[in-house]
Scaffold this motif. Structure first.
Motif, PDB file in Angstrom:
ATOM      1  N   ASP A  38     -14.269  -1.793   9.433  1.00  0.00           N
ATOM      2  CA  ASP A  38     -14.742  -3.115   9.837  1.00  0.00           C
ATOM      3  C   ASP A  38     -16.142  -3.400   9.314  1.00  0.00           C
ATOM      4  O   ASP A  38     -16.413  -4.475   8.772  1.00  0.00           O
ATOM      5  CB  ASP A  38     -14.721  -3.225  11.362  1.00  0.00           C
ATOM      6  N   GLY A  39     -17.050  -2.423   9.485  1.00  0.00           N
ATOM      7  CA  GLY A  39     -18.422  -2.634   9.031  1.00  0.00           C
ATOM      8  C   GLY A  39     -18.500  -2.856   7.534  1.00  0.00           C
ATOM      9  O   GLY A  39     -19.181  -3.771   7.055  1.00  0.00           O
ATOM     10  N   SER A  40     -17.784  -2.008   6.778  1.00  0.00           N
ATOM     11  CA  SER A  40     -17.807  -2.137   5.325  1.00  0.00           C
ATOM     12  C   SER A  40     -17.099  -3.411   4.871  1.00  0.00           C
ATOM     13  O   SER A  40     -17.528  -4.073   3.921  1.00  0.00           O
ATOM     14  CB  SER A  40     -17.139  -0.913   4.691  1.00  0.00           C
ATOM     15  N   MET A  41     -16.012  -3.754   5.566  1.00  0.00           N
ATOM     16  CA  MET A  41     -15.294  -4.981   5.221  1.00  0.00           C
ATOM     17  C   MET A  41     -16.190  -6.203   5.408  1.00  0.00           C
ATOM     18  O   MET A  41     -16.259  -7.075   4.541  1.00  0.00           O
ATOM     19  CB  MET A  41     -14.040  -5.121   6.091  1.00  0.00           C
ATOM     20  N   LEU A  42     -16.906  -6.238   6.559  1.00  0.00           N
ATOM     21  CA  LEU A  42     -17.816  -7.371   6.789  1.00  0.00           C
ATOM     22  C   LEU A  42     -18.950  -7.384   5.778  1.00  0.00           C
ATOM     23  O   LEU A  42     -19.425  -8.452   5.365  1.00  0.00           O
ATOM     24  CB  LEU A  42     -18.349  -7.336   8.215  1.00  0.00           C
ATOM     25  N   ASN A  43     -19.399  -6.190   5.378  1.00  0.00           N
ATOM     26  CA  ASN A  43     -20.385  -6.117   4.311  1.00  0.00           C
ATOM     27  C   ASN A  43     -19.869  -6.821   3.069  1.00  0.00           C
ATOM     28  O   ASN A  43     -20.559  -7.623   2.437  1.00  0.00           O
ATOM     29  CB  ASN A  43     -20.678  -4.642   3.966  1.00  0.00           C
ATOM     30  N   GLY A  44     -18.607  -6.492   2.721  1.00  0.00           N
ATOM     31  CA  GLY A  44     -18.003  -7.113   1.548  1.00  0.00           C
ATOM     32  C   GLY A  44     -17.748  -8.594   1.735  1.00  0.00           C
ATOM     33  O   GLY A  44     -18.034  -9.407   0.854  1.00  0.00           O
ATOM     34  N   LEU A  45     -17.232  -8.972   2.922  1.00  0.00           N
ATOM     35  CA  LEU A  45     -16.925 -10.389   3.165  1.00  0.00           C
ATOM     36  C   LEU A  45     -18.183 -11.238   3.145  1.00  0.00           C
ATOM     37  O   LEU A  45     -18.160 -12.383   2.653  1.00  0.00           O
ATOM     38  CB  LEU A  45     -16.207 -10.547   4.511  1.00  0.00           C
ATOM     39  N   ASN A  46     -19.287 -10.715   3.701  1.00  0.00           N
ATOM     40  CA  ASN A  46     -20.540 -11.479   3.716  1.00  0.00           C
ATOM     41  C   ASN A  46     -21.100 -11.701   2.317  1.00  0.00           C
ATOM     42  O   ASN A  46     -21.992 -12.529   2.125  1.00  0.00           O
ATOM     43  CB  ASN A  46     -21.582 -10.772   4.588  1.00  0.00           C
ATOM     44  N   THR A 169     -12.096  -4.524  -0.671  1.00  0.00           N
ATOM     45  CA  THR A 169     -12.824  -5.789  -0.873  1.00  0.00           C
ATOM     46  C   THR A 169     -13.298  -5.932  -2.318  1.00  0.00           C
ATOM     47  O   THR A 169     -13.376  -7.043  -2.835  1.00  0.00           O
ATOM     48  CB  THR A 169     -14.037  -5.881   0.075  1.00  0.00           C
ATOM     49  N   LEU A 170     -13.582  -4.796  -2.966  1.00  0.00           N
ATOM     50  CA  LEU A 170     -13.924  -4.861  -4.390  1.00  0.00           C
ATOM     51  C   LEU A 170     -12.722  -5.331  -5.198  1.00  0.00           C
ATOM     52  O   LEU A 170     -12.846  -6.132  -6.125  1.00  0.00           O
ATOM     53  CB  LEU A 170     -14.382  -3.482  -4.883  1.00  0.00           C
ATOM     54  N   TRP A 179      -6.893 -15.163   0.835  1.00  0.00           N
ATOM     55  CA  TRP A 179      -6.410 -13.787   0.944  1.00  0.00           C
ATOM     56  C   TRP A 179      -7.418 -12.798   0.382  1.00  0.00           C
ATOM     57  O   TRP A 179      -7.279 -11.581   0.597  1.00  0.00           O
ATOM     58  CB  TRP A 179      -5.057 -13.626   0.262  1.00  0.00           C
ATOM     59  N   ALA A 180      -8.446 -13.276  -0.274  1.00  0.00           N
ATOM     60  CA  ALA A 180      -9.526 -12.392  -0.719  1.00  0.00           C
ATOM     61  C   ALA A 180     -10.187 -11.725   0.481  1.00  0.00           C
ATOM     62  O   ALA A 180     -10.675 -10.589   0.392  1.00  0.00           O
ATOM     63  CB  ALA A 180     -10.561 -13.171  -1.529  1.00  0.00           C
ATOM     64  N   TRP A 181     -10.221 -12.439   1.645  1.00  0.00           N
ATOM     65  CA  TRP A 181     -10.767 -11.827   2.858  1.00  0.00           C
ATOM     66  C   TRP A 181      -9.699 -11.550   3.919  1.00  0.00           C
ATOM     67  O   TRP A 181      -9.870 -10.677   4.766  1.00  0.00           O
ATOM     68  CB  TRP A 181     -11.892 -12.689   3.449  1.00  0.00           C
ATOM     69  N   ARG A 182      -8.573 -12.265   3.873  1.00  0.00           N
ATOM     70  CA  ARG A 182      -7.521 -12.005   4.857  1.00  0.00           C
ATOM     71  C   ARG A 182      -6.821 -10.660   4.599  1.00  0.00           C
ATOM     72  O   ARG A 182      -6.474  -9.940   5.545  1.00  0.00           O
ATOM     73  CB  ARG A 182      -6.480 -13.131   4.850  1.00  0.00           C
ATOM     74  N   ALA A 183      -6.585 -10.338   3.341  1.00  0.00           N
ATOM     75  CA  ALA A 183      -5.899  -9.076   3.019  1.00  0.00           C
ATOM     76  C   ALA A 183      -6.684  -7.853   3.505  1.00  0.00           C
ATOM     77  O   ALA A 183      -6.104  -6.955   4.138  1.00  0.00           O
ATOM     78  CB  ALA A 183      -5.625  -8.994   1.514  1.00  0.00           C
ATOM     79  N   PRO A 184      -7.992  -7.769   3.238  1.00  0.00           N
ATOM     80  CA  PRO A 184      -8.739  -6.628   3.795  1.00  0.00           C
ATOM     81  C   PRO A 184      -8.658  -6.552   5.323  1.00  0.00           C
ATOM     82  O   PRO A 184      -8.589  -5.467   5.888  1.00  0.00           O
ATOM     83  CB  PRO A 184     -10.178  -6.910   3.337  1.00  0.00           C
ATOM     84  N   GLN A 309     -23.282  -5.819  -6.018  1.00  0.00           N
ATOM     85  CA  GLN A 309     -23.433  -5.484  -4.604  1.00  0.00           C
ATOM     86  C   GLN A 309     -22.161  -4.843  -4.049  1.00  0.00           C
ATOM     87  O   GLN A 309     -22.221  -3.906  -3.242  1.00  0.00           O
ATOM     88  CB  GLN A 309     -23.791  -6.736  -3.808  1.00  0.00           C
ATOM     89  N   LEU A 310     -20.989  -5.325  -4.476  1.00  0.00           N
ATOM     90  CA  LEU A 310     -19.735  -4.733  -4.027  1.00  0.00           C
ATOM     91  C   LEU A 310     -19.594  -3.294  -4.537  1.00  0.00           C
ATOM     92  O   LEU A 310     -19.124  -2.404  -3.823  1.00  0.00           O
ATOM     93  CB  LEU A 310     -18.545  -5.582  -4.492  1.00  0.00           C
ATOM     94  N   LYS A 311     -20.007  -3.057  -5.781  1.00  0.00           N
ATOM     95  CA  LYS A 311     -19.967  -1.696  -6.322  1.00  0.00           C
ATOM     96  C   LYS A 311     -20.927  -0.785  -5.555  1.00  0.00           C
ATOM     97  O   LYS A 311     -20.611   0.369  -5.267  1.00  0.00           O
ATOM     98  CB  LYS A 311     -20.338  -1.709  -7.807  1.00  0.00           C
ATOM     99  N   ALA A 312     -22.097  -1.325  -5.230  1.00  0.00           N
ATOM    100  CA  ALA A 312     -23.077  -0.541  -4.459  1.00  0.00           C
ATOM    101  C   ALA A 312     -22.498  -0.163  -3.097  1.00  0.00           C
ATOM    102  O   ALA A 312     -22.756   0.932  -2.578  1.00  0.00           O
ATOM    103  CB  ALA A 312     -24.365  -1.338  -4.279  1.00  0.00           C
ATOM    104  N   ASN A 313     -21.700  -1.055  -2.516  1.00  0.00           N
ATOM    105  CA  ASN A 313     -21.065  -0.793  -1.223  1.00  0.00           C
ATOM    106  C   ASN A 313     -20.130   0.414  -1.304  1.00  0.00           C
ATOM    107  O   ASN A 313     -20.080   1.251  -0.406  1.00  0.00           O
ATOM    108  CB  ASN A 313     -20.292  -2.045  -0.788  1.00  0.00           C
TER     109      ASN A 313
END
Length: 513
Positions: A38-46, A169-170, A179-184, A309-313
């Motif tokens: 959840d935390g990492s997903m929200l990082n990506g979604l934000n 999310t990457l 679905w870019a954010w719904r699928a995760p 930023q997504l790669k850094a995540n």
């Protein structure tokens, strides 16, 4: 597999190998898998425009969407301890997991901010019910020699879930639809389904069974989890006798399972304050920024491209997982308290360095060198790794060790409540603070971390190498059983007179009627 009575509606078929049981218990680490995801997903979604544009997010609503999970996390502990004590550890895990799964479905289908926030409240509520029950259950069920790893991994798996979410999310980040954010979000439910499938194949907590008067069932579980089902094994006898004597002592003392028990006596208050401190201390250490707002943190360092930023995540979560595993090894072999002090000292140094480098960048963004940017990002990564050394494994390992049976579930729930209340505040405030005072947030965080280091040095106790019952001696002056310490028996430094102990237990059973 052998059918094992559980004293609850949830049946159990358990393998007769201690190693296999321990392996199955690891599958109950779903709570932190889901939390890390959840935390990492929200990082990506934000970071994703498809998510921020869909909800038309502002800094305030970004904080609300992200922090709303902690509203549920505050409410969940109010019920978690009572549920774990009354329903049984495994049924409490089941119901909490089911609520979490319902939250995942609702979050995936969210059409507006209100629906998204409600889903995240459900997620937080269910995760706390199952998380508290799992923390207590694993600490009470894992054999002592593996407890640091078995319970420490509960929170280490945060980064396994985080890594999975970062990769997903990457991969979905460039999809040109919601679905870019719904699928995760949908994938998050896999962990809950896995947990529900595993629960019928692990036994109930032997300590919960003893407290309920299910003595033979408890002894069977102790043998299954310590000696491949051999009831006459000296180690299994010692473990069971310690549990039996200690819980009988607590009953004679009039210690109840009421939530008020955690404040009834000076010893209980001390145990709860020392144990629950791990939650708030880990929360205010400073990782909230990178755990939920990595994009904002990287912006302050000059890394602004979404793909970067997504790669850094992804890289960050691999690094943190390696550090968490190293920290678990240190906690198991070096000790809980020294590991926490080492981690906290390194965190303080990193925060002041990050603050200084971020200030230099903020003073002249256009003239900042690449070396400055890379250096700032490197120290941010070091910070997260140093956090993971201690706080990731100790968050669920230390509290249930410090608390005795009558206050364990409610005490761990109180710890979770303190953590969630602080997290709700900090997760909401951090993006606003970073936007308004930037690098100064790191300096403020470093200052209060110094106070935390002092508190750990003065008040924490060491629990390494002791069973849960043997830790009583630290707080109460002596343990409440006459059998030798389990680790001494395991190492051959002490002997258990199996026939004598068996006779004592039969006599006690006749006395109880």
């Amino acid at each position: 597999m052998k059918r094992t009575p559980t004293g609850t509606w949830l049946p159990s078929w358990v393998p007769q190998s201690t190693t296999n049981i321990s392996a199955l218990l690891l599958f109950l680490l779903h709570g932190e898998l889901s939390g890390g995801y959840d935390g990492s997903m929200l990082n990506g979604l934000n970071i994703l425009p498809s998510y921020t544009d869909y909800f038309q997010l502002t800094p305030a609503t970004t904080g609300l969407n992200t922090a709303s999970i902690f509203i549920g996390s505050i409410l969940g502990p109010l019920f978690a301890g009572v549920a774990a004590d009354r329903l049984g550890r495994r049924p409490a895990i089941f119901w909490g997991t089911l609520i979490t799964l319902m939250g995942v479905v609702l979050q995936t289908a969210a059409q507006n901010i209100a629906m998204f926030v409600l889903a995240r409240v459900m997620l937080g509520f269910g995760a706390q019910i199952s998380g508290v029950a799992a923390g207590v259950y694993l600490s009470e069920t894992f054999p002592n020699r593996w407890r640091a790893w078995g319970v420490g991994l509960l929170n280490n798996f945060y980064y396994v879930g985080a890594l999975i979410a970062a990769g997903i999310t990457l991969g979905t980040g460039e999809w040109q639809s919601t679905w870019a954010w719904r699928a995760p979000s949908l994938f998050q439910g896999i962990f809950s389904l896995l947990c529900i499938c595993i629960l019928p194949f692990v036994p109930e907590s032997p300590r919960w069974l003893v407290h309920r008067g299910l003595y033979e069932e408890a002894r069977t579980v102790v043998a299954q989890t310590n000696s491949d089902g051999n009831l006459a094994n000296p180690i299994a006898i010692a473990v069971y006798k310690e549990i039996l004597d200690t819980i009988e002592f607590e009953k004679k003392e009039g210690r109840s399972m009421s939530p008020l028990e955690i404040v009834r006596t000076p010893v209980a208050r001390r145990r709860v304050l020392v144990g629950m401190s791990a939650g708030p201390f880990s929360c205010i250490a400073g990782n909230i920024i990178a755990s939920y707002y990595l994009g904002d943190e990287l912006d302050t360092a000059g890394v602004t491209e979404t793909r970067d930023q997504l790669k850094a995540n992804v890289v960050l979560n691999v690094w943190c997982l390696l550090c968490a595993l190293t920290g678990t090894h240190l906690a198991a072999n070096w000790g809980r308290k020294p590991t926490a002090m080492l981690s906290q000292t390194l965190l303080i140094a990193c925060l002041f360095v990050i603050g200084g480098l971020s200030k230099i960048y903020a003073d002249d963004p256009e003239g900042a060198s690449q070396h400055l940017i890379y250096g700032d990002v490197a120290v941010m990564f070091l910070f997260q790794g140093f956090y993971s050394l201690a706080w990731t494994p100790l968050l669920y390992l230390y509290p249930p060790e410090v608390m005795n049976y009558s206050i364990r579930a409610n005490g761990l729930a109180f710890s979770a409540f303190g953590l969630s209340a602080l997290a709700l505040l900090l997760v909401f405030v951090m993006p606003i603070g970073i936007a308004n005072i930037g690098w100064r947030m790191y300096m403020i965080n470093g200052a209060w971390d110094i106070a935390v280091l002092i508190l750990i040095a003065v008040f924490w106790v060491e629990t390494k190498g002791k069973t849960l019952e043997e830790i009583d001696a630290i707080f109460e002056g002596h343990k409440h059983s006459s059998v030798p310490d389990v680790e001494l028996v395991r190492k051959g430094e002490a002997m258990v007179d199996v026939k004598l102990v068996e006779g004592e237990m039969r006599h006690e059973q006749l006395r109880r009627g």
